[in-house]
Design a protein around this motif. Sequence first.
Motif, PDB file in Angstrom:
ATOM      1  N   TYR B  74       4.695   5.372  11.957  1.00  0.00           N
ATOM      2  CA  TYR B  74       4.334   4.486  13.064  1.00  0.00           C
ATOM      3  C   TYR B  74       5.067   3.167  12.915  1.00  0.00           C
ATOM      4  O   TYR B  74       5.008   2.528  11.859  1.00  0.00           O
ATOM      5  CB  TYR B  74       2.814   4.287  13.034  1.00  0.00           C
ATOM      6  CG  TYR B  74       2.261   3.285  14.032  1.00  0.00           C
ATOM      7  CD1 TYR B  74       2.707   3.259  15.352  1.00  0.00           C
ATOM      8  CD2 TYR B  74       1.260   2.401  13.644  1.00  0.00           C
ATOM      9  CE1 TYR B  74       2.174   2.348  16.253  1.00  0.00           C
ATOM     10  CE2 TYR B  74       0.719   1.502  14.536  1.00  0.00           C
ATOM     11  CZ  TYR B  74       1.177   1.467  15.843  1.00  0.00           C
ATOM     12  OH  TYR B  74       0.646   0.573  16.728  1.00  0.00           O
ATOM     13  N   THR B  92      12.045  -3.102   0.987  1.00  0.00           N
ATOM     14  CA  THR B  92      11.406  -2.808   2.266  1.00  0.00           C
ATOM     15  C   THR B  92      11.568  -1.339   2.631  1.00  0.00           C
ATOM     16  O   THR B  92      10.610  -0.681   3.033  1.00  0.00           O
ATOM     17  CB  THR B  92      12.034  -3.680   3.368  1.00  0.00           C
ATOM     18  OG1 THR B  92      12.063  -5.027   2.906  1.00  0.00           O
ATOM     19  CG2 THR B  92      11.233  -3.612   4.639  1.00  0.00           C
ATOM     20  N   LEU B  95       9.403   1.109   0.668  1.00  0.00           N
ATOM     21  CA  LEU B  95       7.996   1.232   1.052  1.00  0.00           C
ATOM     22  C   LEU B  95       7.774   2.535   1.810  1.00  0.00           C
ATOM     23  O   LEU B  95       6.683   3.104   1.782  1.00  0.00           O
ATOM     24  CB  LEU B  95       7.588   0.055   1.952  1.00  0.00           C
ATOM     25  CG  LEU B  95       7.216  -1.259   1.271  1.00  0.00           C
ATOM     26  CD1 LEU B  95       6.894  -2.297   2.316  1.00  0.00           C
ATOM     27  CD2 LEU B  95       6.031  -1.058   0.354  1.00  0.00           C
ATOM     28  N   GLY B  96       8.837   2.994   2.502  1.00  0.00           N
ATOM     29  CA  GLY B  96       8.743   4.252   3.245  1.00  0.00           C
ATOM     30  C   GLY B  96       8.484   5.441   2.339  1.00  0.00           C
ATOM     31  O   GLY B  96       8.074   6.491   2.790  1.00  0.00           O
ATOM     32  N   TRP B  98       6.177   5.668   0.277  1.00  0.00           N
ATOM     33  CA  TRP B  98       4.800   5.500  -0.216  1.00  0.00           C
ATOM     34  C   TRP B  98       4.139   6.833  -0.557  1.00  0.00           C
ATOM     35  O   TRP B  98       3.402   6.943  -1.540  1.00  0.00           O
ATOM     36  CB  TRP B  98       3.981   4.751   0.826  1.00  0.00           C
ATOM     37  CG  TRP B  98       2.669   4.287   0.309  1.00  0.00           C
ATOM     38  CD1 TRP B  98       1.501   4.995   0.273  1.00  0.00           C
ATOM     39  CD2 TRP B  98       2.374   3.007  -0.260  1.00  0.00           C
ATOM     40  NE1 TRP B  98       0.502   4.236  -0.279  1.00  0.00           N
ATOM     41  CE2 TRP B  98       1.005   3.016  -0.619  1.00  0.00           C
ATOM     42  CE3 TRP B  98       3.131   1.855  -0.501  1.00  0.00           C
ATOM     43  CZ2 TRP B  98       0.383   1.920  -1.206  1.00  0.00           C
ATOM     44  CZ3 TRP B  98       2.507   0.767  -1.089  1.00  0.00           C
ATOM     45  CH2 TRP B  98       1.157   0.805  -1.439  1.00  0.00           C
ATOM     46  N   HIS B  99       4.395   7.871   0.260  1.00  0.00           N
ATOM     47  CA  HIS B  99       3.716   9.141   0.011  1.00  0.00           C
ATOM     48  C   HIS B  99       4.182   9.782  -1.276  1.00  0.00           C
ATOM     49  O   HIS B  99       3.487  10.593  -1.855  1.00  0.00           O
ATOM     50  CB  HIS B  99       3.944  10.095   1.182  1.00  0.00           C
ATOM     51  CG  HIS B  99       3.290   9.597   2.424  1.00  0.00           C
ATOM     52  ND1 HIS B  99       1.980   9.202   2.435  1.00  0.00           N
ATOM     53  CD2 HIS B  99       3.762   9.376   3.658  1.00  0.00           C
ATOM     54  CE1 HIS B  99       1.666   8.784   3.646  1.00  0.00           C
ATOM     55  NE2 HIS B  99       2.732   8.865   4.405  1.00  0.00           N
ATOM     56  N   THR B 101       5.549   7.762  -3.961  1.00  0.00           N
ATOM     57  CA  THR B 101       5.275   6.866  -5.090  1.00  0.00           C
ATOM     58  C   THR B 101       3.807   6.488  -5.160  1.00  0.00           C
ATOM     59  O   THR B 101       3.295   6.229  -6.237  1.00  0.00           O
ATOM     60  CB  THR B 101       6.079   5.559  -4.952  1.00  0.00           C
ATOM     61  OG1 THR B 101       5.650   4.903  -3.763  1.00  0.00           O
ATOM     62  CG2 THR B 101       7.553   5.820  -4.866  1.00  0.00           C
ATOM     63  N   ARG B 147      13.296   2.720   6.910  1.00  0.00           N
ATOM     64  CA  ARG B 147      12.008   2.976   6.259  1.00  0.00           C
ATOM     65  C   ARG B 147      11.340   4.216   6.873  1.00  0.00           C
ATOM     66  O   ARG B 147      10.780   5.037   6.163  1.00  0.00           O
ATOM     67  CB  ARG B 147      11.107   1.741   6.411  1.00  0.00           C
ATOM     68  CG  ARG B 147       9.811   1.848   5.656  1.00  0.00           C
ATOM     69  CD  ARG B 147       9.022   0.575   5.708  1.00  0.00           C
ATOM     70  NE  ARG B 147       8.381   0.405   7.011  1.00  0.00           N
ATOM     71  CZ  ARG B 147       7.571  -0.619   7.300  1.00  0.00           C
ATOM     72  NH1 ARG B 147       7.329  -1.544   6.391  1.00  0.00           N
ATOM     73  NH2 ARG B 147       7.031  -0.716   8.481  1.00  0.00           N
ATOM     74  N   GLN B 151      10.160   7.817   5.279  1.00  0.00           N
ATOM     75  CA  GLN B 151       8.808   8.349   5.417  1.00  0.00           C
ATOM     76  C   GLN B 151       8.826   9.837   5.732  1.00  0.00           C
ATOM     77  O   GLN B 151       7.892  10.552   5.398  1.00  0.00           O
ATOM     78  CB  GLN B 151       8.064   7.617   6.544  1.00  0.00           C
ATOM     79  CG  GLN B 151       7.297   6.400   6.064  1.00  0.00           C
ATOM     80  CD  GLN B 151       6.557   5.734   7.204  1.00  0.00           C
ATOM     81  OE1 GLN B 151       7.084   4.881   7.898  1.00  0.00           O
ATOM     82  NE2 GLN B 151       5.323   6.126   7.399  1.00  0.00           N
TER      83      GLN B 151
END
Lengths: 290, 251
Positions: B74, B92, B95-96, B98-99, B101, B147, B151
Amino acid sequence: MSLYVWLVEPFVNYGFMRRALVASLALGLGAGPVGVLLMLRRMSLAGDALSHAVLPGAAIGFLIAGGLSLPAMGLGGLIAGLSVALLSGLVSRTTNLKEDASFASFYLTSLALGVLIVSLRGSNIDLLHVLFGTILAIDPEALTLVGIITSVTLITLALVYRPLVAECFDPGFLRAVGGRGPLYHLVFLFLVVINLVAGFQTLGTLMAVGMMMLPAAVSQLWARTLPGMVVVAAVTAAFSGFIGLIASYHLRFASGPTIILTASLIYCVSLLAGPSGALRRLIKRPHLAG
Amino acid sequence: MSLPAIRFDDVTVAYNRHPAIHHVSGAFAPGSLTAVAGPNGAGKSTLLKTLMGELSQAEGHVDRGGLRGRDFGYLPQAADIDRHFPLTVADTVLLGGWHRTGAFGGVGRDLAGTARRALSAVGLEGFEHRHIGALSAGQFQRVLFARLLLQDARVIVLDEPFTAIDERTTGDLLRLIRRWHGEGRTVIAVLHDFDQVRAHFPSALLLAREAIAWGDTETALSPENLLRARAMAEKWDDDAAPCVVAREAAA
């Protein structure tokens, strides 16, 4: 020789100065980084509010312990600070009031309450000690508490660094990937409160937040990366503690305000001399070719 | 990539009891590339926020077909992000991941490599160590798309991704969107440039608080539909009576 007399001898001769030094250094290491994040989260004023909120808790601890006792006052301050943080968060989530407005109303209430409680039972000297701190009261017990708080702060910050930064930079993103932002916000508020508690013995409740915000402001003038800022803030805070203690010893000033004024002085110099400061803008340097 | 459809079933979302989207029903087909268009205040962003579960609906139901939060990528409107935060471009973009890390995991060499490839895919090769504060609005939007690439979400939801973005960047990013579409992902984007929608998006939802039309772009954006969308009263009627459509339908 005279440098030795000025900078080292007070700590060699007096145990209370040594304890105060260790306390200030530890305090700076913890409070500096917390301050940087507080400022980046645009919560500078919330930090200020929390420092006042700690007072009634500390005052009740003061009454129960029957005098200046850091563990009792610290515990009281911790409970009061966390309650105000949680209540403010609750109010801003359930009403139209913004978080800073609810913080302001809660901290004024607790400041009034705190001063009232202390003045009920203590002498004016005690009130001054609670408000402005006294390095004379730092016993080994208090020193241990400050050390524990700094250790907990640094370890926790290292652990929650990524979610904390993500929550600060782009809260919507963290929400979207299911990153439990509010939890880390709460952990962070907890760190702010325990550092304020650590700070009020040397600096007093009113000045404790200065050890966070001034070094944080200095760090923004010198460093451009977050790790750089954290280091600059920690060093600035610890250095202000050292210089402030020396100055307060030689000039017979109160330690808290002197330490904070030292940090203010560093801030003023940084305003002028820092890479993003005023002087750099006045001195024109030719631009690069590409 | 077998994806379920995302269905809106009679969804109403209200601010202060006034509906921002009103009895919207329809579906984003799996793998579809849909533009959400409509006048200002039509409820486009509200629709996306409802889809992302950020707003609760006053009535109706959103069926995400069992998709979880991590299946969605999103990109909200740029204003929500602090662009002067002291982060580097690489941080930055990462961060994408995240799933992979999580909050505490390390960034491995392959993830760092994926991030580098994502950056070159958006035309920002070698920008890893730049600070985001030093980027232009267009470059920053490219970083956010990188990013999104990282994801690797199955459904991509974009809220006005090209507002205040230069033409070249828009063109590059539209190419990325088409690539996502080609990979079978469901892509939903809020846009207000109708020509852009016609040129690049096979499906469209024309929203004016109510769903005026939902389907094939040419039909959805027909002149009479656009006229109906424009006729939507932008102002709330302060004396509006409680809506009874649903109750009548049930009776």
